[in-house]
Scaffold this active site. Structure first.
Site, PDB file in Angstrom:
ATOM      1  N   TYR A  78      44.643  50.454  21.487  1.00  0.00           N
ATOM      2  CA  TYR A  78      43.592  51.058  20.670  1.00  0.00           C
ATOM      3  C   TYR A  78      43.663  50.531  19.240  1.00  0.00           C
ATOM      4  CZ  TYR A  78      40.227  54.348  18.834  1.00  0.00           C
ATOM      5  OH  TYR A  78      39.121  54.884  18.260  1.00  0.00           O
ATOM      6  N   PHE A 130      14.975  37.572   9.456  1.00  0.00           N
ATOM      7  CA  PHE A 130      15.306  37.664  10.874  1.00  0.00           C
ATOM      8  C   PHE A 130      15.036  39.110  11.281  1.00  0.00           C
ATOM      9  CE2 PHE A 130      17.978  38.293  14.594  1.00  0.00           C
ATOM     10  CZ  PHE A 130      17.485  37.277  15.381  1.00  0.00           C
ATOM     11  N   THR A 131      14.573  39.283  12.508  1.00  0.00           N
ATOM     12  CA  THR A 131      14.086  40.606  12.963  1.00  0.00           C
ATOM     13  C   THR A 131      15.065  41.744  12.672  1.00  0.00           C
ATOM     14  OG1 THR A 131      14.919  40.032  15.146  1.00  0.00           O
ATOM     15  CG2 THR A 131      12.574  39.701  14.742  1.00  0.00           C
ATOM     16  N   ASP A 221      23.966  35.361   6.200  1.00  0.00           N
ATOM     17  CA  ASP A 221      23.921  35.573   7.645  1.00  0.00           C
ATOM     18  C   ASP A 221      24.408  34.265   8.267  1.00  0.00           C
ATOM     19  OD1 ASP A 221      23.296  35.722  10.314  1.00  0.00           O
ATOM     20  OD2 ASP A 221      21.404  36.787  10.005  1.00  0.00           O
ATOM     21  N   LYS A 264      26.220  33.553  19.155  1.00  0.00           N
ATOM     22  CA  LYS A 264      25.577  32.250  18.931  1.00  0.00           C
ATOM     23  C   LYS A 264      26.675  31.185  18.766  1.00  0.00           C
ATOM     24  CE  LYS A 264      22.123  35.180  18.500  1.00  0.00           C
ATOM     25  NZ  LYS A 264      21.712  35.800  17.274  1.00  0.00           N
ATOM     26  N   ARG A 388       7.329  34.177  19.093  1.00  0.00           N
ATOM     27  CA  ARG A 388       7.698  34.346  17.701  1.00  0.00           C
ATOM     28  C   ARG A 388       6.416  34.199  16.898  1.00  0.00           C
ATOM     29  NH1 ARG A 388      11.392  37.491  17.794  1.00  0.00           N
ATOM     30  NH2 ARG A 388      13.564  36.925  17.712  1.00  0.00           N
ATOM     31  N   PHE A 455       8.467  43.630  19.823  1.00  0.00           N
ATOM     32  CA  PHE A 455       8.409  42.495  20.750  1.00  0.00           C
ATOM     33  C   PHE A 455       9.316  42.670  21.963  1.00  0.00           C
ATOM     34  CE2 PHE A 455      12.453  40.583  19.485  1.00  0.00           C
ATOM     35  CZ  PHE A 455      12.647  41.152  18.230  1.00  0.00           C
TER      36      PHE A 455
HETATM   37  C1  LIG Z   1      21.258  37.157  16.701  1.00  0.00           C
HETATM   38  C2  LIG Z   1      21.129  37.241  15.251  1.00  0.00           C
HETATM   39  C3  LIG Z   1      21.360  38.443  14.568  1.00  0.00           C
HETATM   40  C4  LIG Z   1      21.643  39.753  15.271  1.00  0.00           C
HETATM   41  O1  LIG Z   1      22.818  39.705  16.002  1.00  0.00           O
HETATM   42  P1  LIG Z   1      23.032  40.514  17.374  1.00  0.00           P
HETATM   43  O2  LIG Z   1      24.380  40.095  17.836  1.00  0.00           O
HETATM   44  O3  LIG Z   1      21.932  40.123  18.303  1.00  0.00           O
HETATM   45  O4  LIG Z   1      22.969  41.976  17.039  1.00  0.00           O
HETATM   46  C5  LIG Z   1      21.266  38.410  13.191  1.00  0.00           C
HETATM   47  N1  LIG Z   1      20.954  37.287  12.514  1.00  0.00           N
HETATM   48  C6  LIG Z   1      20.714  36.130  13.140  1.00  0.00           C
HETATM   49  C7  LIG Z   1      20.381  34.898  12.348  1.00  0.00           C
HETATM   50  C8  LIG Z   1      20.787  36.064  14.524  1.00  0.00           C
HETATM   51  O5  LIG Z   1      20.528  34.908  15.141  1.00  0.00           O
END
Ligand SMILES: *Cc1c(COP(=O)(O)O)cnc(C)c1O
Length: 463
Positions: A78, A130-131, A221, A264, A388, A455
């Site tokens: 843990y 970004f969304t 990011d 990613k 998109r 979306f």
């Molecule tokens: C995928 C992504 C996110 C969000 O991450 P999740 O792991 O899907 O929650 C944020 N910023 C960028 C640029 C991304 O590609």
């Protein structure tokens, strides 16, 4: 008559296949029914009904044998798991950030950093949005302001760094609202919504100088930072001889902190983290993560997940690996161009973006041309892509009206190390076929709209 060898060498992937996963072959009639039942939203299809899945590169990567082996070394304690410390070491070594908090995904880190840094009524400039990033900034009461260069909004502009920030737009913002209302500038790269376009080191340095001058923080990011580093190596003078790891470190050195979705660059199936050199922000995040994710040494992840992430960091900076990843995307783009299919230029890092506005020029934006194109491609070949455009852009928080983005795109996103060149050839032929028959395609109307990030779950019918 013999063909002479011209000295040109093709390159191939620096890995081979050890495990295979069979995929289902379906008929056109079957797919017509499947997409109808899914409300013409590719997010609502069953993955079993998909032949080549280019919905996203998020968490869909093939892990290496080294990563899978690491899964067996998960320390599922843990508190204080050994995998946490290995990951922490690698975050320090490769991203150069001393403090780090793991999270189950990128958006959990976005949630925390937005709550920590943003006060209601604040403005957060970003190189496009970004969304999930913007959603969390707005949830915390912030107002997103797009400060990306104008070239990013033109799918045909060949600018090599369309992810760059326009410093004049930052100046205009500070003039309008004052620096006290700007908690941080948010940069990402390559910029997904602009078509996977990178920023340059030169631009990053200029943004950093601007932030220093106005005492505004600069956060990153870093989800796709390795891809951005690759483009800098390819395109920016002075970086040809630097390694990907060196460039990544140099990029990160400009920021006070960063977050990533590990799904990613790190080539895992789940994970994320927040990392910073700001002890105060770290203290707050380390406390907050306990509420939302779990103890600060696991943050919603299993020990084995953190092990796979730590190993993924070492693999992502390997030059041949990143070259093969971006090379595959580029191959797809060039093949589509051979058939005359309009795509966003230059070809992006993680995806090829089809210009749906051009392809389905007879369908007005109110009838969702990009959404329509995703459905047509699926019906033709079982290839799953993503909208998109106006659906992803959502509604304006104040007016409730649809935001009308200039770009109406379909994204073909490549999972890392998953598909072969033959898959790409089949996919390209299918899209060329849809393109040839585009005049017959009719648009869609939205019949169900969820409140957040519509979306993902919206449903449509043919008009
Ligand atoms: C995928 C992504 C996110 C969000 O991450 P999740 O792991 O899907 O929650 C944020 N910023 C960028 C640029 C991304 O590609």
């Amino acid at each position: 008559m013999s063909e002479e060898y011209q000295g040109k060498r093709s390159w191939a992937e620096p890995y081979k296949i050890k495990v295979v996963e069979p995929i289902k072959m379906t008929t056109r009639e079957y797919r017509e029914q499947a997409i109808k039942e899914a409300g013409y939203n590719t997010f609502l299809l069953r993955s079993d009904d998909v032949y080549i899945d280019l919905l996203t590169d998020s968490g869909t990567n093939a892990m290496s044998d080294r990563q899978w082996a690491g899964i067996m070394l998960g320390d599922e304690a843990y508190a204080g798991s050994r995998n946490f410390y290995y990951l922490e070491d690698n975050v320090r070594k490769y991203y150069g950030m001393p403090y780090f908090v793991p999270t189950h995904q990128g958006r959990a880190a976005e949630h925390m950093i937005s709550r920590i840094l943003i006060k209601p009524g604040d403005y957060i400039p970003g190189n496009m949005y970004f969304t999930t990033t913007r959603a969390h900034q707005e949830l915390a009461g912030g107002i997103f302001v797009d400060v990306i260069i104008d070239e990013a909004h033109d799918p045909e502009d060949e600018h090599p760094f369309k992810g760059n920030v326009d410093i004049a737009k930052l100046d205009a913002l500070v003039e309008r609202v004052g620096a006290a209302k700007i908690p941080y500038v948010c940069m990402a790269g390559p910029v997904n919504m602009a078509g996977g376009q990178p920023f340059s080191m030169e631009n990053l340095r200029a943004v950093k100088a601007w932030c220093d001058k106005h005492s505004v923080r600069l956060w990153f990011d870093a989800t796709r930072a390795t891809e951005n580093a690759y483009f800098i190596k390819q395109r920016e003078a002075g970086y040809q001889d630097k390694t990907i790891a060196e460039i990544l470190k140099e990029i990160c050195s400009c920021f006070e902190g960063l977050w990533i979705s590990a799904k990613k660059d790190l080539m895992v199936n789940i994970g994320g983290f927040l990392a910073t050199r700001d002890a105060e922000v770290f203290e707050k995040a380390r406390n907050m993560v306990v509420l939302f994710e779990g103890l600060h040494t696991y943050g919603g992840l299993a020990g084995r997940d953190m092990e796979a992430m730590a190993r993924g960091i070492e693999e992502m900076v390997d030059y041949d690996t990143i070259r093969a990843r971006i090379g595959q995307v580029e191959y797809c783009g060039r093949q589509l161009e051979r058939f005359g299919v309009p795509i966003v230029r230059p070809i992006g890092g993680h995806a090829v973006f089809l210009d749906a506005k051009k392809i389905l020029a007879h369908i007005p934006q109110e009838q969702f041309p990009a959404q329509t194109l995703t459905a047509e491609i699926y019906i033709d070949s079982g290839v799953r892509s993503m909208e998109r455009g106006i659906v992803s852009a959502g509604r304006d928080k104040d007016t409730g009206q649809d935001k009308k983005p200039e770009l109406e795109l379909v994204r073909l996103t490549f999972p890392r190390r998953v598909y072969t060149q033959a898959h790409i050839d089949v996919m390209v032929e299918s899209i060329a076929n849809v393109y040839q028959n585009r005049k017959k395609v009719r648009g869609l109307k939205m019949v169900y709209e969820p409140e957040f990030l519509r979306f993902f779950q919206a449903r449509f019918e043919r008009v």
